[in-house]
Design an enzyme around this catalytic site. Structure first.
Site, PDB file in Angstrom:
ATOM      1  N   ASN A 262       0.763  -1.206  -0.084  1.00 19.49           N
ATOM      2  CA  ASN A 262       0.019  -0.031   0.071  1.00 19.49           C
ATOM      3  C   ASN A 262       1.003   1.207  -0.080  1.00 19.49           C
ATOM      4  OD1 ASN A 262       1.047   0.027   2.432  1.00 19.49           O
ATOM      5  ND2 ASN A 262      -0.730   0.734   3.480  1.00 19.49           N
ATOM      6  N   CYS A 264       2.105   3.593   2.002  1.00 20.35           N
ATOM      7  CA  CYS A 264       2.968   3.769   3.145  1.00 20.35           C
ATOM      8  C   CYS A 264       3.904   2.863   3.439  1.00 20.35           C
ATOM      9  CB  CYS A 264       2.445   4.353   4.412  1.00 20.35           C
ATOM     10  SG  CYS A 264       1.537   5.803   3.905  1.00 20.35           S
ATOM     11  N   GLU A 266       3.457  -0.320   4.649  1.00 21.39           N
ATOM     12  CA  GLU A 266       3.361  -1.205   5.629  1.00 21.39           C
ATOM     13  C   GLU A 266       2.473  -2.419   5.504  1.00 21.39           C
ATOM     14  OE1 GLU A 266       1.931   1.871   5.575  1.00 21.39           O
ATOM     15  OE2 GLU A 266      -0.218   1.840   6.289  1.00 21.39           O
TER      16      GLU A 266
HETATM   17  P1  ADP Z   1      -4.910   7.038   9.124  1.00 18.36           P
HETATM   18  O1  ADP Z   1      -4.277   7.771  10.413  1.00 18.36           O
HETATM   19  O2  ADP Z   1      -5.598   8.245   8.345  1.00 18.36           O
HETATM   20  O3  ADP Z   1      -5.757   6.021   9.425  1.00 18.36           O
HETATM   21  P2  ADP Z   1      -2.442   6.059   8.057  1.00 18.36           P
HETATM   22  O4  ADP Z   1      -1.694   7.440   8.071  1.00 18.36           O
HETATM   23  O5  ADP Z   1      -2.116   5.406   9.319  1.00 18.36           O
HETATM   24  O6  ADP Z   1      -4.084   6.712   8.168  1.00 18.36           O
HETATM   25  O7  ADP Z   1      -2.115   5.725   6.734  1.00 18.36           O
HETATM   26  C1  ADP Z   1      -2.475   4.155   6.587  1.00 18.36           C
HETATM   27  C2  ADP Z   1      -2.826   3.852   5.235  1.00 18.36           C
HETATM   28  O8  ADP Z   1      -4.122   4.611   4.830  1.00 18.36           O
HETATM   29  C3  ADP Z   1      -1.679   4.300   4.214  1.00 18.36           C
HETATM   30  O9  ADP Z   1      -0.792   3.502   4.068  1.00 18.36           O
HETATM   31  C4  ADP Z   1      -2.501   4.289   2.987  1.00 18.36           C
HETATM   32  O10 ADP Z   1      -2.841   3.171   2.442  1.00 18.36           O
HETATM   33  C5  ADP Z   1      -3.787   5.205   3.390  1.00 18.36           C
HETATM   34  N1  ADP Z   1      -3.889   6.214   3.319  1.00 18.36           N
HETATM   35  C6  ADP Z   1      -3.163   7.266   4.198  1.00 18.36           C
HETATM   36  N2  ADP Z   1      -3.365   8.566   3.662  1.00 18.36           N
HETATM   37  C7  ADP Z   1      -4.193   8.403   2.721  1.00 18.36           C
HETATM   38  C8  ADP Z   1      -4.867   9.283   1.647  1.00 18.36           C
HETATM   39  N3  ADP Z   1      -4.478  10.643   1.763  1.00 18.36           N
HETATM   40  N4  ADP Z   1      -5.389   8.718   0.557  1.00 18.36           N
HETATM   41  C9  ADP Z   1      -5.505   7.520   0.354  1.00 18.36           C
HETATM   42  N5  ADP Z   1      -4.925   6.591   1.375  1.00 18.36           N
HETATM   43  C10 ADP Z   1      -4.375   7.143   2.570  1.00 18.36           C
END
Ligand code: ADP
Length: 563
Positions: A262, A264, A266
């Site tokens: 995905n 980031c 992870e």
């Molecule tokens: P959150 O804190 O908003 O739940 P995270 O920062 O933990 O999200 O990111 C987890 C995953 O969510 C990322 O690896 C990616 O797959 C998805 N993600 C994060 N930000 C975005 C975004 N702006 N648009 C689409 N997917 C995102």
């Protein structure tokens, strides 16, 4: 409700339900009730689980990923953060994937792709006798589509683009984000193979294979490509590395191949798989200077049930994604607030004790999450692909092919008001520019507490701290607070080995992968970057992102809490 002022601001901006006129029509409490109600709907004892899930979130001990908070019980109903889509080597398949990407982004999900199946640039296309434009050119199409969906979607879209190191277009790929505004909606990573690492070790050439003809297209010196990667990462933080053979070796499912992660990094996933994440806020589990393991255990068990339910009450945007996701039932339980926990226990992030704490906490969460999944398997049945999993060999029933993932928690950590993921603090104090040219002072609350009880002039001290880049290191501290500089460390106070040691400690006990930035000072050299790569390989990481301070003015998906 325990939401901080910052959290309420974040919730109001995107999470709380709005009417057609854009007016907010739910409170944070109603939001949590909407989510719990949706997630508990399939439970026989609905009232019991509704309360349990609600309490878990309201206490800020656990939060699911953003799409679940926004979409549960709402018309979109898409609850997952992570998707991987295959990109086949034909116009039809490429543009089908573009369409699927747009549909996923509209619902707040992030997408990862491997472009390794695409024929290289310049190869003749049989049907038209034209020449193929190659992976990088098509990445730009995905990038443009992402840009357009940005305005109408739940949040700006995010992508991960991966190319195998043995693809003939690898050099173009490594350089594809050199210009500041190129392909900005993508993070990119090179899929490093064991064969490549072997050739690198022996200082040999390796073969570039045309994925279309399967023939050797070229040969390159492994050390040359390695240098190119490190140079670019030094210049602007990209590409990252994904150790793809290691990922597949450690995958719990047999006879299938993971090509991508995905955005980031992870969550490595099979083509068309999606995964929903959730994170435990560790800062809530320190009581009287020690960890409340019983409470943590209960939290893990409830969170696993919550995430397993998400799979069934989810509204899948594409049929193939539903099929693949339901086969393996992967979930990704992780943590946030680790830096806060360390401070509350008076342990330094960059210390042996810090790394030991990471191992202790994550091995516990890993173990309990597997027990929880196993219990669910007894109650609800194993995941359908169980027969092809390592769990079958071990005779352990499992409801989910994976249970743990460590996400960045960029936004949910702001909602829970804790430090993000497993990262150390980025800064302890700074001025934030807000509208009207006003400045707002931010100070780490734990530090503020300790300063206030130390008897020093806090206001004066904070000005000095901010002038020192928000770091205690390098400040002449009064005797009464000297010890604080050991505990209140920031990501720039430690070298890359400390960052990697921590990532490795968590990776050792995580089914999927770990999101972490290996921060380096601006003065770090390309050689330092390469040393970090080799250290990461030695420590068994599944992937790596190095970021040299100040090397890029705009970054994709830097968590907002990190500034
Ligand atoms: P959150 O804190 O908003 O739940 P995270 O920062 O933990 O999200 O990111 C987890 C995953 O969510 C990322 O690896 C990616 O797959 C998805 N993600 C994060 N930000 C975005 C975004 N702006 N648009 C689409 N997917 C995102």
């Amino acid at each position: 409700m325990g939401f901080s002022e910052n959290a309420i601001t974040v919730l109001k901006s995107r999470y709380l339900k709005k009417n057609e006129r854009g007016e907010i029509i739910e409170t944070p409490d109603e939001m949590l009730k909407r989510v719990s109600k949706h997630i508990a709907q399939l439970e026989k004892d609905f009232d019991y689980w509704f309360e349990k899930f609600y309490d878990l979130m309201a206490s800020l001990k656990f939060l699911p990923n953003t799409p679940t908070l926004i979409n549960a019980g709402n018309p979109l109903g898409q609850l997952s953060a992570c998707f991987v889509l295959p990109v086949g080597d034909s116009m039809e398949e490429i543009f089908e994937a573009v369409k699927q990407t747009a549909i996923i982004h509209k619902t707040g999900g992030g997408t990862g792709f491997s472009f390794s199946r695409l024929r290289p640039k310049g190869e003749v296309v049989q049907s038209t006798k034209g020449v193929a434009s190659g992976p990088v050119s098509f990445m730009k199409v995905f990038d443009c589509a992402t840009e357009s969906v940005k305005q109408g979607g739940v949040r700006r879209g995010a992508n991960m683009g991966i190319l195998r190191v043995d693809h003939p277009d690898i050099l173009e790929f490594i350089h594809c984000k050199e210009q500041e505004n190129a392909i900005t909606n993508f993070n990119i990573s090179v899929a490093i193979t064991d064969d490549f690492l072997e050739k690198l070790k022996n200082d040999e050439e390796y073969e570039l294979i045309n994925p279309h003809t399967k023939k050797v297209a070229n040969k390159l010196k492994a050390s040359f490509v390695w240098d190119e990667i490190a140079n670019n990462a030094w210049k602007n933080g990209e590409p990252g590395l994904v150790f793809i053979d290691r990922i597949n070796k450690l995958h719990t499912l047999k006879g299938v191949e993971i090509e991508a992660t995905n955005p980031c990094g992870e969550q490595p996933l099979l083509p068309y798989e999606s995964c929903n994440l959730g994170s435990i806020n560790l800062s809530k589990f320190v009581k009287n200077s020690s960890i409340d393991w019983e409470d943590l255990k209960e939290c893990v068990h409830t969170a696993v049930r919550f995430l397993d339910n998400v799979i069934d009450v989810n509204s899948y945007p594409i049929e193939q994604i539903k099929t693949e996701t339901l086969k393996n039932r992967k979930i990704g339980l992780g943590i946030m607030g680790f830096a806060d926990m360390l401070v509350d226990l008076n342990i330094a992030y960059n210390s042996k004790e810090g790394v030991k704490l990471a191992s202790d906490v994550m091995s516990f969460i890993q173990k309990e999450s597997h027990i929880a999944s196993s219990n669910l398997a007894n109650e609800r049945g194993c995941f359908p692909a169980y027969e092809n999993s390592i769990f079958k060999d071990q005779n352990i029933p499992m409801r989910n092919a994976t249970t743990t993932t460590i996400a960045p928690t960029g936004t949910i950590s702001m909602i829970a008001d804790c430090s993000s993921g497993i990262e150390p603090y980025f800064t302890l104090a700074y001025y934030k520019q807000v509208l009207d040219g006003k400045k707002l002072k931010y100070v780490n609350e734990r530090l503020l507490d300790r300063l206030q009880s130390s008897g020093i002039n806090v206001d004066d001290f904070l000005e000095e701290l901010i002038a020192n880049g928000g770091r205690l290191k390098g400040l002449g501290l009064p005797k009464s607070i000297e010890d604080l500089s050991k505990i209140f460390v920031t990501s720039m106070d430690m070298d890359y080995t400390a960052h990697i040691d921590m990532q490795a400690a968590f990776q050792n006990y995580t089914d999927n992968a770990v999101s972490k930035t290996i921060n380096m000072p601006n003065s770090a050299t390309v050689d330092d970057v390469k040393k970090a790569y080799f250290y990461a390989i030695e420590k068994g990481l599944k992937g790596l992102t190095v970021y040299r301070d100040g090397s890029r003015s705009v970054q994709v998906l830097v968590s907002e809490s990190k500034q």
